[in-house]
Design an enzyme around this catalytic site. Structure first.
Site, PDB file in Angstrom:
ATOM      1  N   LYS A  13       0.829  -1.210   0.000  1.00 14.05           N
ATOM      2  CA  LYS A  13       0.000   0.000   0.000  1.00 14.05           C
ATOM      3  C   LYS A  13       0.865   1.263   0.000  1.00 14.05           C
ATOM      4  O   LYS A  13       0.703   2.142  -0.851  1.00 14.05           O
ATOM      5  CB  LYS A  13      -0.938   0.024   1.228  1.00 14.05           C
ATOM      6  CG  LYS A  13      -1.878  -1.171   1.298  1.00 14.05           C
ATOM      7  CD  LYS A  13      -2.802  -1.093   2.497  1.00 14.05           C
ATOM      8  CE  LYS A  13      -2.108  -1.212   3.847  1.00 14.05           C
ATOM      9  NZ  LYS A  13      -1.428  -2.491   4.094  1.00 14.05           N
ATOM     10  N   ARG A  88      -9.877  -0.130   9.260  1.00 13.98           N
ATOM     11  CA  ARG A  88      -9.383  -1.491   9.487  1.00 13.98           C
ATOM     12  C   ARG A  88     -10.415  -2.352  10.207  1.00 13.98           C
ATOM     13  O   ARG A  88     -10.145  -3.521  10.461  1.00 13.98           O
ATOM     14  CB  ARG A  88      -8.118  -1.437  10.335  1.00 13.98           C
ATOM     15  CG  ARG A  88      -6.825  -1.519   9.528  1.00 13.98           C
ATOM     16  CD  ARG A  88      -5.715  -1.196  10.478  1.00 13.98           C
ATOM     17  NE  ARG A  88      -4.474  -1.847  10.257  1.00 13.98           N
ATOM     18  CZ  ARG A  88      -3.405  -1.205   9.763  1.00 13.98           C
ATOM     19  NH1 ARG A  88      -3.487   0.031   9.352  1.00 13.98           N
ATOM     20  NH2 ARG A  88      -2.270  -1.844   9.687  1.00 13.98           N
ATOM     21  N   ARG A 127      11.547  -5.013   5.028  1.00 15.91           N
ATOM     22  CA  ARG A 127      11.191  -3.610   4.745  1.00 15.91           C
ATOM     23  C   ARG A 127      12.150  -2.646   5.446  1.00 15.91           C
ATOM     24  O   ARG A 127      12.530  -2.832   6.590  1.00 15.91           O
ATOM     25  CB  ARG A 127       9.764  -3.344   5.219  1.00 15.91           C
ATOM     26  CG  ARG A 127       9.382  -1.869   5.167  1.00 15.91           C
ATOM     27  CD  ARG A 127       7.902  -1.660   5.138  1.00 15.91           C
ATOM     28  NE  ARG A 127       7.222  -2.100   6.344  1.00 15.91           N
ATOM     29  CZ  ARG A 127       5.892  -2.086   6.483  1.00 15.91           C
ATOM     30  NH1 ARG A 127       5.122  -1.694   5.493  1.00 15.91           N
ATOM     31  NH2 ARG A 127       5.346  -2.488   7.602  1.00 15.91           N
TER      32      ARG A 127
HETATM   33  P1  ADP Z   1       2.111  -1.816   3.275  1.00 20.21           P
HETATM   34  O1  ADP Z   1       2.099  -0.302   3.242  1.00 20.21           O
HETATM   35  O2  ADP Z   1       0.919  -2.413   2.583  1.00 20.21           O
HETATM   36  O3  ADP Z   1       2.310  -2.384   4.657  1.00 20.21           O
HETATM   37  P2  ADP Z   1       4.669  -1.549   1.879  1.00 20.21           P
HETATM   38  O4  ADP Z   1       4.347  -0.692   0.695  1.00 20.21           O
HETATM   39  O5  ADP Z   1       5.397  -0.903   3.001  1.00 20.21           O
HETATM   40  O6  ADP Z   1       3.346  -2.304   2.412  1.00 20.21           O
HETATM   41  O7  ADP Z   1       5.482  -2.816   1.348  1.00 20.21           O
HETATM   42  C1  ADP Z   1       5.999  -3.806   2.262  1.00 20.21           C
HETATM   43  C2  ADP Z   1       7.386  -4.251   1.786  1.00 20.21           C
HETATM   44  O8  ADP Z   1       7.263  -4.982   0.572  1.00 20.21           O
HETATM   45  C3  ADP Z   1       8.334  -3.081   1.488  1.00 20.21           C
HETATM   46  O9  ADP Z   1       9.625  -3.452   1.896  1.00 20.21           O
HETATM   47  C4  ADP Z   1       8.225  -2.905  -0.026  1.00 20.21           C
HETATM   48  O10 ADP Z   1       9.435  -2.391  -0.590  1.00 20.21           O
HETATM   49  C5  ADP Z   1       7.970  -4.328  -0.502  1.00 20.21           C
HETATM   50  N1  ADP Z   1       7.071  -4.408  -1.659  1.00 20.21           N
HETATM   51  C6  ADP Z   1       6.023  -3.595  -1.958  1.00 20.21           C
HETATM   52  N2  ADP Z   1       5.428  -3.988  -3.105  1.00 20.21           N
HETATM   53  C7  ADP Z   1       6.100  -5.109  -3.514  1.00 20.21           C
HETATM   54  C8  ADP Z   1       5.956  -5.993  -4.643  1.00 20.21           C
HETATM   55  N3  ADP Z   1       5.005  -5.805  -5.557  1.00 20.21           N
HETATM   56  N4  ADP Z   1       6.845  -7.015  -4.740  1.00 20.21           N
HETATM   57  C9  ADP Z   1       7.806  -7.199  -3.803  1.00 20.21           C
HETATM   58  N5  ADP Z   1       7.989  -6.407  -2.732  1.00 20.21           N
HETATM   59  C10 ADP Z   1       7.152  -5.362  -2.577  1.00 20.21           C
HETATM   60  P1  AMP Z   2       0.623   0.302   9.495  1.00 17.34           P
HETATM   61  O1  AMP Z   2       1.686   1.355   9.378  1.00 17.34           O
HETATM   62  O2  AMP Z   2      -0.576   0.580   8.646  1.00 17.34           O
HETATM   63  O3  AMP Z   2       1.169  -1.093   9.287  1.00 17.34           O
HETATM   64  O4  AMP Z   2       0.084   0.375  11.003  1.00 17.34           O
HETATM   65  C1  AMP Z   2       0.959   0.119  12.091  1.00 17.34           C
HETATM   66  C2  AMP Z   2       0.137  -0.089  13.367  1.00 17.34           C
HETATM   67  O5  AMP Z   2      -0.592   1.114  13.691  1.00 17.34           O
HETATM   68  C3  AMP Z   2      -0.929  -1.191  13.304  1.00 17.34           C
HETATM   69  O6  AMP Z   2      -0.400  -2.478  13.559  1.00 17.34           O
HETATM   70  C4  AMP Z   2      -1.913  -0.721  14.399  1.00 17.34           C
HETATM   71  O7  AMP Z   2      -1.421  -1.027  15.693  1.00 17.34           O
HETATM   72  C5  AMP Z   2      -1.872   0.795  14.229  1.00 17.34           C
HETATM   73  N1  AMP Z   2      -2.911   1.260  13.280  1.00 17.34           N
HETATM   74  C6  AMP Z   2      -2.707   1.887  12.085  1.00 17.34           C
HETATM   75  N2  AMP Z   2      -3.881   2.172  11.482  1.00 17.34           N
HETATM   76  C7  AMP Z   2      -4.848   1.699  12.306  1.00 17.34           C
HETATM   77  C8  AMP Z   2      -6.270   1.658  12.237  1.00 17.34           C
HETATM   78  N3  AMP Z   2      -6.947   2.161  11.188  1.00 17.34           N
HETATM   79  N4  AMP Z   2      -6.946   1.099  13.275  1.00 17.34           N
HETATM   80  C9  AMP Z   2      -6.294   0.613  14.333  1.00 17.34           C
HETATM   81  N5  AMP Z   2      -4.967   0.589  14.461  1.00 17.34           N
HETATM   82  C10 AMP Z   2      -4.239   1.126  13.457  1.00 17.34           C
END
Ligand code: ADP
Ligand code: AMP
Length: 214
Positions: A13, A88, A127
């Site tokens: 995302k 969420r 990551r």
């Molecule tokens: P989210 O915001 O959904 O938690 P991230 O965008 O931070 O996910 O992505 C999680 C990890 O996976 C990061 O280290 C990112 O660089 C990597 N990543 C994102 N998209 C892909 C993809 N299509 N293929 C492989 N790795 C990816």
């Molecule tokens: P994220 O950066 O989206 O992976 O969120 C990191 C952490 O923040 C999650 O594991 C939750 O503990 C908290 N968090 C983020 N967004 C929400 C949400 N919409 N509702 C509840 N907790 C959240």
């Protein structure tokens, strides 16, 4: 354009938001980033949120909803926004619907980035995030040119404290139980655009932009 991006933790995302916000000139609202900023600044909200975040649990709905409503009322959201990591839970989604109705605005689309669970642990433990600009990297799938250094701004890269194996598994369980049902919630509203997130980052970006008609 008012957008919402969904998908499991590690689904990509944040990575796709970097492109989407530029492409559509809209404001990125990541509730996870907002909580991390509050934790860093030592605010009351940050202190409350931290224990949930460290355990891979969701922060209580009332805290998240109040924070998002306040954020959506800021002038930089007038041209459109991209919600990332919110809602969420079903109560959060219902609260968002109510808030948008009160504001007289609507969501234009909800993107769901789908990735099988077995791919997510490796994505999250690998990551790395820039301390200065928040750009996201991966040690294998999206490495920075210079190790430990952000390619956008030269900032230092760090590993999130909740990107450990134990916390990741808990976060994925919470996602499946509490957040995945929202896919159906938005499908019923006719807003859902499904994207296969289990592809190269650039291909996912192409599919994301195409799903929005670009
Ligand atoms: P989210 O915001 O959904 O938690 P991230 O965008 O931070 O996910 O992505 C999680 C990890 O996976 C990061 O280290 C990112 O660089 C990597 N990543 C994102 N998209 C892909 C993809 N299509 N293929 C492989 N790795 C990816
Ligand atoms: P994220 O950066 O989206 O992976 O969120 C990191 C952490 O923040 C999650 O594991 C939750 O503990 C908290 N968090 C983020 N967004 C929400 C949400 N919409 N509702 C509840 N907790 C959240």
């Amino acid at each position: 354009m008012n957008l919402l991006i969904m998908g499991p933790p590690g689904g990509g995302k944040g990575t796709q938001c970097e492109v989407l916000t530029k492409e559509h000139n809209i404001t990125h609202i990541s509730t996870g980033d907002m909580f991390r900023e509050n934790v860093k600044a030592g605010t009351e909200l940050g202190k409350k949120a931290k224990e949930y975040m460290d355990n891979g649990q969701l922060v209580p709905d009332e805290l998240v909803v109040a924070m998002v409503k306040d954020r959506l009322s800021k002038p930089d959201c007038e041209n459109g926004f991209l919600l990332d990591g919110f809602p969420r839970t079903t109560p959060q989604a219902e609260a968002l619907d109510g808030a948008l109705t009160e504001m007289g605005i609507k969501l234009d689309a909800v993107l769901n980035i789908a990735v099988p669970r077995e791919k997510l642990l490796g994505r999250l433990t690998g990551r790395r995030v820039c301390r200065s600009c928040g750009a996201t990297y991966h040690v294998i799938f999206n490495p920075p040119k210079d190790e430990g250094k952000c390619g956008n701004c030269g900032g230092e890269l760090y590993q999130r404290s909740d990107d450990t194996e134990a916390t990741v598994n808990q976060r994925l369980d919470v996602y499946e139980a509490q957040t995945a049902p929202l896919i159906e919630y938005y499908a019923k509203q006719g807003l859902l655009k499904e994207v296969n997130g289990d592809q190269d980052i650039k291909i996912v970006t192409q599919d994301v932009l195409a799903s929005l008609g670009r």
